[in-house]
Design an enzyme around this catalytic site. Structure first.
Site, PDB file in Angstrom:
ATOM      1  N   ASP A  95      35.489  49.322  33.068  1.00  9.26           N
ATOM      2  CA  ASP A  95      36.632  48.970  32.220  1.00  9.26           C
ATOM      3  C   ASP A  95      37.026  50.171  31.625  1.00  9.26           C
ATOM      4  OD1 ASP A  95      38.250  48.261  30.377  1.00  9.26           O
ATOM      5  OD2 ASP A  95      36.860  47.251  29.159  1.00  9.26           O
ATOM      6  N   ASN A 124      39.974  50.777  29.661  1.00  5.92           N
ATOM      7  CA  ASN A 124      40.849  50.653  28.336  1.00  5.92           C
ATOM      8  C   ASN A 124      39.960  49.917  27.476  1.00  5.92           C
ATOM      9  OD1 ASN A 124      41.083  48.041  29.383  1.00  5.92           O
ATOM     10  ND2 ASN A 124      43.244  48.291  29.710  1.00  5.92           N
ATOM     11  N   ASP A 168      42.504  44.860  50.208  1.00  2.58           N
ATOM     12  CA  ASP A 168      42.338  43.239  50.697  1.00  2.58           C
ATOM     13  C   ASP A 168      43.612  42.821  50.858  1.00  2.58           C
ATOM     14  OD1 ASP A 168      41.036  40.970  50.957  1.00  2.58           O
ATOM     15  OD2 ASP A 168      39.473  41.564  49.829  1.00  2.58           O
ATOM     16  N   ASP A 199      41.847  38.991  54.607  1.00  3.88           N
ATOM     17  CA  ASP A 199      41.288  37.435  54.097  1.00  3.88           C
ATOM     18  C   ASP A 199      41.311  36.536  54.829  1.00  3.88           C
ATOM     19  OD1 ASP A 199      39.945  36.591  51.380  1.00  3.88           O
ATOM     20  OD2 ASP A 199      41.723  35.295  51.647  1.00  3.88           O
ATOM     21  N   GLU A 257      38.192  38.977  58.098  1.00  2.00           N
ATOM     22  CA  GLU A 257      37.115  37.960  57.655  1.00  2.00           C
ATOM     23  C   GLU A 257      37.229  36.653  58.425  1.00  2.00           C
ATOM     24  OE1 GLU A 257      35.577  35.593  53.645  1.00  2.00           O
ATOM     25  OE2 GLU A 257      37.710  35.665  53.952  1.00  2.00           O
ATOM     26  N   HIS A 280      31.175  39.867  47.118  1.00  2.00           N
ATOM     27  CA  HIS A 280      31.735  39.258  46.264  1.00  2.00           C
ATOM     28  C   HIS A 280      31.870  37.519  46.304  1.00  2.00           C
ATOM     29  CE1 HIS A 280      35.180  39.189  48.700  1.00  2.00           C
ATOM     30  NE2 HIS A 280      35.964  38.199  48.055  1.00  2.00           N
ATOM     31  N   ASP A 281      31.441  37.242  47.554  1.00  2.00           N
ATOM     32  CA  ASP A 281      31.141  35.814  47.756  1.00  2.00           C
ATOM     33  C   ASP A 281      29.882  35.108  47.806  1.00  2.00           C
ATOM     34  OD1 ASP A 281      34.065  35.305  47.819  1.00  2.00           O
ATOM     35  OD2 ASP A 281      34.316  35.935  49.897  1.00  2.00           O
TER      36      ASP A 281
HETATM   37  C1  GLC Z   1      37.866  34.908  51.137  1.00  2.00           C
HETATM   38  C2  GLC Z   1      37.523  35.527  50.042  1.00  2.00           C
HETATM   39  C3  GLC Z   1      37.257  34.718  48.754  1.00  2.00           C
HETATM   40  C4  GLC Z   1      38.377  33.838  48.398  1.00  2.00           C
HETATM   41  C5  GLC Z   1      38.669  33.119  49.884  1.00  2.00           C
HETATM   42  C6  GLC Z   1      40.183  32.544  49.603  1.00  2.00           C
HETATM   43  O1  GLC Z   1      36.848  34.065  51.638  1.00  2.00           O
HETATM   44  O2  GLC Z   1      36.417  36.442  50.236  1.00  2.00           O
HETATM   45  O3  GLC Z   1      36.806  35.183  47.400  1.00  2.00           O
HETATM   46  O4  GLC Z   1      38.025  33.007  47.648  1.00  2.00           O
HETATM   47  O5  GLC Z   1      38.848  33.844  51.016  1.00  2.00           O
HETATM   48  O6  GLC Z   1      41.195  33.469  49.725  1.00  2.00           O
END
Ligand code: GLC
Length: 558
Positions: free
Chosen positions: A25, A27, A102, A203, A257, A330-331
């Protein structure tokens, strides 16, 4: 078998993933931002990575933290603006770091202008940008269930129609069969590529083509219907349209993905040659070594399952296509909690790093993974913030699971474990923010943080740096072929790589118990050069050794 596919810059990259909200962060508003990223570019470069993948930075109401986009051509005010983005891009490039964005193409936010206009009337030119359908009597158009939130259809009274959302209600699916939508997608790709970005992580890209007529799916409580939109009928056609009309005109790369992908099916999209659609694919198979279909259905960790998944992808793609390698993003919850050991956090973190980065492919490292961040233990359900956690609460409640039990499950399974703020130092706010952090900070930041890891030559952080440097210096790690040993072992993962007359032997122990390791036939450890290990004592007896907890060693034979 010698590889038939050539060298290429994207194969030699190591990529660092930033989930911007929790990175740094700049700010003081408690939310990570691009000012923060700018201040950490030297740190990122120091990891010996070559690229950054930004989870979505675009404008978004954050129903799914950026994966619900309301404006594809702008940066969310939470993170900054286009001007600061350009500065980050420029400064990253100056440091030799590529930048990939992304791109969420399966759905938009319901607050996107296209969706708002699609809702105005059935005659709107935007109506057909989405899947608007009449119900069947009092029921929705089919039995599909969303992956995130109940049924996959939401009713609109004014239109007396339903719209499809395979994810949350606030994430309506785009109708990619509409050529105008594909035109928009190509425009967005061009916009960012012309600005100078080096590629895209796409994605859930394998969901963009739905089966004609949207037939009923096999009845499942979550994700029912997915067989009608996973690797759908026009996927190859649409991806190749994006490639030929846009991507081929730039020196860029793409990683898609792909849930429930197998190596056999993946080849259709990533095999090198005239029909290739994407450079890389993220599959999930190795992430199911301790779960079934989703992290929320837990199974005991099985090393055999993990090895089987990695080996299948290594062997089936070799010489034909390129692997992407990851163990965190992140998932998913943090990997040390899952496949490693909290008791041997640093040792097992190092072993896991070697295990996947020494395979053939382009490795991805998720923020915090390099310092061994771990899962959180929140004892208050109200502190969780993710749409999946909320949805699962409803599902588990219906199944009679108590709040206490659900909290226990959530602590282990939620992807929010990977979304706590990055731990930069032991200062208040973990050096992530000077303000009130938007999300829970793992209290172990006092011990586990970048500043502390920088000071310790044996830290996981410094090990990642060495490992990534060694990967760059030894093309065998990038381009060598792969063969597995000790296939039936439930505690050792051992593989060799071969390239231009050299051999590499990688030994990884997945247990704290001592295991007798003997080098496979044809390897004489005494003749090898030890490239990396996670213990100082690296003695050899009888062409082998007894492993220490989560020990790893990498030998090169020239
Ligand atoms: C992908 C992303 C995930 C998101 C999902 C829907 O799996 O990595 O974070 O919630 O798509 O967009």
């Amino acid at each position: 078998m010698e590889s038939k596919v050539g060298r290429n810059w994207y194969k030699e990259l190591a990529v660092y993933q930033i989930w911007p909200r929790s990175f740094c962060d700049g700010n003081g508003d408690g939310i990570g931002d691009l000012e923060g990223v700018l201040s950490k570019l030297d740190y990122i470069k120091s990891l010996n990575v070559d690229a950054i993948w930004f989870s979505p930075l675009y404008c978004s109401p954050n129903a799914d933290y950026g994966y619900d986009i309301s404006d594809y051509r702008n940066i969310s005010p939470d993170y900054g603006d286009i001007k600061i983005f350009k500065k980050v891009l420029d400064e990253a490039h100056k440091r030799g770091l590529k930048v990939i964005m992304d791109l969420v193409l399966n759905h938009t936010s319901d607050e996107h202008d296209w969706f708002k206009k699609s809702m105005e009337s059935k005659e709107s030119p935007y109506h057909d940008y989405y899947f608007w359908r009449k119900g069947k009597g009092k029921n929705p158009p089919n039995n599909w269930k969303s992956c995130f939130e109940g049924g996959a259809w939401e009713y609109n009274e004014k239109l007396d129609e339903y719209y499809l959302h395979v994810f949350a209600k606030k994430q309506p699916d785009l109708n990619m069969d509409n050529p105008k939508v594909r035109q928009e997608v190509k425009g967005i790709m061009k916009y960012w590529l012309d600005m100078g970005v080096d590629g895209f992580r796409e994605d859930v890209i394998t969901y963009i083509s739905k089966r004609e007529g949207l037939p009923n799916g096999f009845p499942l409580p979550v994700g029912c219907g997915m067989e009608h939109y996973t690797n759908g009928p026009h996927l190859h056609e649409y991806l190749s349209e994006f490639k030929h009309d846009v991507l081929d005109n730039y020196d860029c790369f793409t990683v898609g993905e792909a849930p429930r992908m197998t190596p056999e099916k993946a080849l259709k999209f990533i095999e090198e040659g005239p029909n290739q659609d994407l450079n890389l694919m993220f599959h999930f198979q190795h992430m199911e070594a301790d779960s079934f279909m989703t992290d929320w259905i837990h199974m005991p960790f099985s090393l055999k399952k993990l090895k089987k998944a990695f080996t299948a992808w290594q062997k089936k793609l070799y010489g034909r296509a390129w692997n992407s390698l990851y163990i965190e993003n992140h998932d998913h919850p943090r990997i040390i909690d899952r496949f490693g050991s909290l008791k041997y956090r640093v040792a097992s973190g190092k072993m896991l790093a070697v295990m996947y980065i020494c395979q053939s492919g382009t490795p991805f490292i998720y923020q915090g993974q390099e310092i061994g961040m771990t899962n959180i233990k929140i004892n208050d359900l109200n502190k969780y913030k993710d749409v999946i956690t909320f949805n699962n609460y409803k599902i588990f409640k219906k199944l009679g699971v108590s709040d206490k039990k659900f909290l226990e499950i959530t602590n282990r399974a939620t992807r929010e474990n990977a979304r706590t703020p990055m731990q930069w130092s032991d200062k208040p706010g973990a050096g992530f923010t000077t303000g009130e952090p938007w999300f829970y900070i793992n209290p172990n930041y006092k011990q586990i943080n970048v500043e502390a890891a920088e000071k310790d030559p044996d830290s996981l952080l410094n090990f990642y740096r060495r490992l990534l440097k060694i990967r760059k210096e030894n093309p065998i790690i990038i381009y060598g072929n792969y063969d597995e040993h000790y296939k039936n072992s439930t505690s050792l993962y051992v593989y060799e790589r071969n390239y231009e007359g050299k051999r590499l032997l990688v030994v990884c122990s997945f247990t704290e118990k001592p295991v007798n390791f003997k080098a496979p036939q044809g390897f004489y450890l005494g003749e090898g050069k030890l490239l990396l290990s996670n213990y100082k004592d690296v003695g050899i007896t009888n062409n082998g050794f007894v492993t220490k907890p989560y020990e790893t060693r990498v030998y090169l034979f020239e």
